[in-house]
Design a protein around this motif. Structure first.
Motif, short mmCIF file in Angstrom:
data_model
loop_
_atom_site.label_atom_id
_atom_site.label_comp_id
_atom_site.label_asym_id
_atom_site.label_seq_id
_atom_site.Cartn_x
_atom_site.Cartn_y
_atom_site.Cartn_z
N MET A 35 0.82 -1.21 0.00
CA MET A 35 0.00 0.00 0.00
C MET A 35 0.85 1.27 0.00
SD MET A 35 -2.88 -1.27 2.77
CE MET A 35 -3.92 0.19 2.71
N GLY A 36 2.18 1.10 0.03
CA GLY A 36 3.09 2.23 0.01
C GLY A 36 3.26 2.92 1.34
N ASN A 37 2.88 2.24 2.43
CA ASN A 37 2.96 2.84 3.77
C ASN A 37 4.23 2.34 4.47
OD1 ASN A 37 2.60 3.53 6.51
ND2 ASN A 37 0.37 3.53 6.28
N ALA A 38 5.32 3.09 4.28
CA ALA A 38 6.62 2.68 4.82
C ALA A 38 6.64 2.69 6.34
CB ALA A 38 7.71 3.60 4.27
N GLU A 39 5.89 3.62 6.94
CA GLU A 39 5.90 3.74 8.40
C GLU A 39 5.28 2.50 9.06
OE1 GLU A 39 4.23 6.67 11.98
OE2 GLU A 39 4.06 7.29 9.88
N VAL B 79 12.55 -12.14 9.91
CA VAL B 79 12.83 -10.72 9.67
C VAL B 79 13.56 -10.50 8.35
CG1 VAL B 79 14.13 -8.72 10.48
CG2 VAL B 79 12.80 -10.08 12.10
N ALA B 80 14.63 -11.24 8.10
CA ALA B 80 15.47 -10.98 6.92
C ALA B 80 14.68 -11.09 5.62
CB ALA B 80 16.67 -11.93 6.91
N GLN B 81 13.93 -12.19 5.47
CA GLN B 81 13.21 -12.38 4.20
C GLN B 81 12.06 -11.38 4.06
OE1 GLN B 81 12.18 -16.53 5.03
NE2 GLN B 81 10.02 -16.02 5.13
N THR B 82 11.41 -11.04 5.19
CA THR B 82 10.32 -10.07 5.13
C THR B 82 10.85 -8.68 4.81
OG1 THR B 82 9.10 -11.36 6.79
CG2 THR B 82 8.34 -9.12 6.38
N GLN B 83 11.99 -8.34 5.42
CA GLN B 83 12.60 -7.03 5.17
C GLN B 83 13.02 -6.90 3.71
OE1 GLN B 83 15.54 -6.17 8.16
NE2 GLN B 83 14.86 -4.04 8.21
N GLU B 84 13.61 -7.95 3.19
CA GLU B 84 14.03 -7.91 1.78
C GLU B 84 12.84 -7.73 0.85
OE1 GLU B 84 16.49 -10.66 -1.48
OE2 GLU B 84 15.97 -11.48 0.50
N MET B 85 11.76 -8.49 1.12
CA MET B 85 10.59 -8.40 0.25
C MET B 85 9.93 -7.03 0.34
SD MET B 85 7.32 -10.98 0.05
CE MET B 85 6.00 -10.70 -1.14
N LEU C 34 8.48 -1.61 -1.72
CA LEU C 34 8.47 -0.16 -1.54
C LEU C 34 9.27 0.57 -2.61
CD1 LEU C 34 8.76 -0.05 2.35
CD2 LEU C 34 6.85 0.88 1.02
N SER C 35 10.33 -0.09 -3.09
CA SER C 35 11.16 0.54 -4.14
C SER C 35 10.62 0.29 -5.54
CB SER C 35 12.61 0.05 -4.03
OG SER C 35 12.66 -1.35 -4.25
N GLY C 36 9.55 -0.52 -5.63
CA GLY C 36 8.90 -0.74 -6.92
C GLY C 36 9.57 -1.77 -7.80
N ILE C 37 10.45 -2.60 -7.23
CA ILE C 37 11.16 -3.58 -8.08
C ILE C 37 10.69 -5.02 -7.86
CG2 ILE C 37 13.22 -2.12 -8.22
CD1 ILE C 37 14.56 -4.02 -6.20
N HIS C 38 9.79 -5.24 -6.91
CA HIS C 38 9.29 -6.61 -6.71
C HIS C 38 8.35 -6.96 -7.86
CE1 HIS C 38 7.39 -10.16 -5.05
NE2 HIS C 38 8.30 -10.19 -4.09
N PRO C 39 8.59 -8.07 -8.56
CA PRO C 39 7.81 -8.37 -9.78
C PRO C 39 6.32 -8.55 -9.53
CG PRO C 39 9.21 -10.23 -9.13
CD PRO C 39 9.66 -9.06 -8.33
N ALA C 40 5.93 -8.97 -8.35
CA ALA C 40 4.50 -9.20 -8.09
C ALA C 40 3.75 -7.91 -7.79
CB ALA C 40 4.33 -10.17 -6.92
N PHE C 41 4.50 -6.80 -7.54
CA PHE C 41 3.83 -5.57 -7.12
C PHE C 41 4.23 -4.34 -7.95
CE2 PHE C 41 3.81 -8.39 -3.45
CZ PHE C 41 2.48 -8.31 -3.04
N GLN C 42 4.88 -4.54 -9.04
CA GLN C 42 5.27 -3.41 -9.86
C GLN C 42 4.02 -2.74 -10.44
OE1 GLN C 42 7.99 -5.33 -12.59
NE2 GLN C 42 9.77 -4.64 -11.45
#
Length: 244
Positions: free
Chosen positions: A201-205, A222-228, A233-241
């Motif tokens: 949803m674009g809510n970084a906070e 944590v690690a895998q969730t943080q990476e995803m 958020l940066s717009g590069i995940h293929p499922a959410f571009q």
């Protein structure tokens, strides 16, 4: 088979006890089945006793014996479910899912097979199918009495529904499911689902808040969730571009 009904009240204690054990486990699909044929119910109890001990060959033989007595949809749905249960106890996942799906097509109000179908579809990334099964399972759970309702399972089902809705980019519905899940006991890793939702949803906070919660409650995720979430958020995940 002699169709003379047998009165459960006068049946021996072992039979009554077995019926009650299975009723507690499978009540919503077991209780409406074979109401008019007590002898078939006794054979079904015997089948379930064998299946519960993983004596699946004998259990299946007994189920086949009562198949001709499946008259009503309630009988047929229960029979299909218990065949699926037999396959589950025998470790045959594909056949289990096939028979659970068949029981659902006939129609019943027992949450468990719908939940297993939902989780299988979810794992296979069949998110629309999983969503429908989760919703049906939740409806069945909500129909149960307060004493029988499993709030831990409800919390888990709403959390998993949140995940499916997120992957389908249905964010308002996903947030509603997440908020409902908070009314029930939480899964240890549930904050990972919320972090992914709010990243989508674009809510970084809010994403960061749930990552922090995860560090305390379920650090191994944590690690895998943080990476995803960073990729989303940066717009590069293929499922959410371009899906925000």
């Amino acid at each position: 088979m002699n169709n003379q009904p047998i009165d459960f009240e006068s049946a021996n204690f072992a039979l009554q006890y077995s019926w009650e054990v299975h009723r507690q486990a499978f009540g919503p699909i077991l209780e409406p089945a074979f109401v008019e044929n007590q002898q078939v119910r006794i054979i079904l109890i015997n089948a379930l006793n064998h299946i519960s001990r993983r004596e699946v060959k004998r259990g299946m033989e007994l189920l086949k014996e009562i198949h001709p007595y499946c008259i009503y949809d309630e009988d047929k749905a229960a029979w299909a479910f218990f065949v699926g249960l037999c396959f589950e106890m025998g470790g045959a996942q594909e056949q289990m899912l096939k028979w659970y799906a068949k029981a659902g097509e006939i129609g019943h109000r027992f949450y468990l097979p719908y939940l297993k179908l939902a989780k299988a579809a979810h794992s296979a990334a069949q998110f629309e199918k999983a969503k429908c099964y989760y919703e049906t399972a939740i409806d069945c759970l909500l129909e149960m009495s307060e004493d029988d309702k499993d709030e831990i399972v409800l919390g888990s089902a709403y959390t998993n529904l949140t995940s499916c809705l997120t992957m389908l980019h249905q964010y308002p519905e996903a947030e509603k499911a997440w908020n409902t899940a908070q009314q029930y006991p939480a899964q240890s890793g549930a904050d990972a689902t919320a972090a992914i939702l709010y990243a989508s949803m674009g809510n970084a906070e809010k994403t960061a808040q749930h990552i922090e919660n995860l560090k305390v409650k379920f650090p191994s995720w944590v690690a895998q969730t943080q990476e995803m979430t960073e990729q989303i958020l940066s717009g590069i995940h293929p499922a959410f571009q371009n899906k925000k």
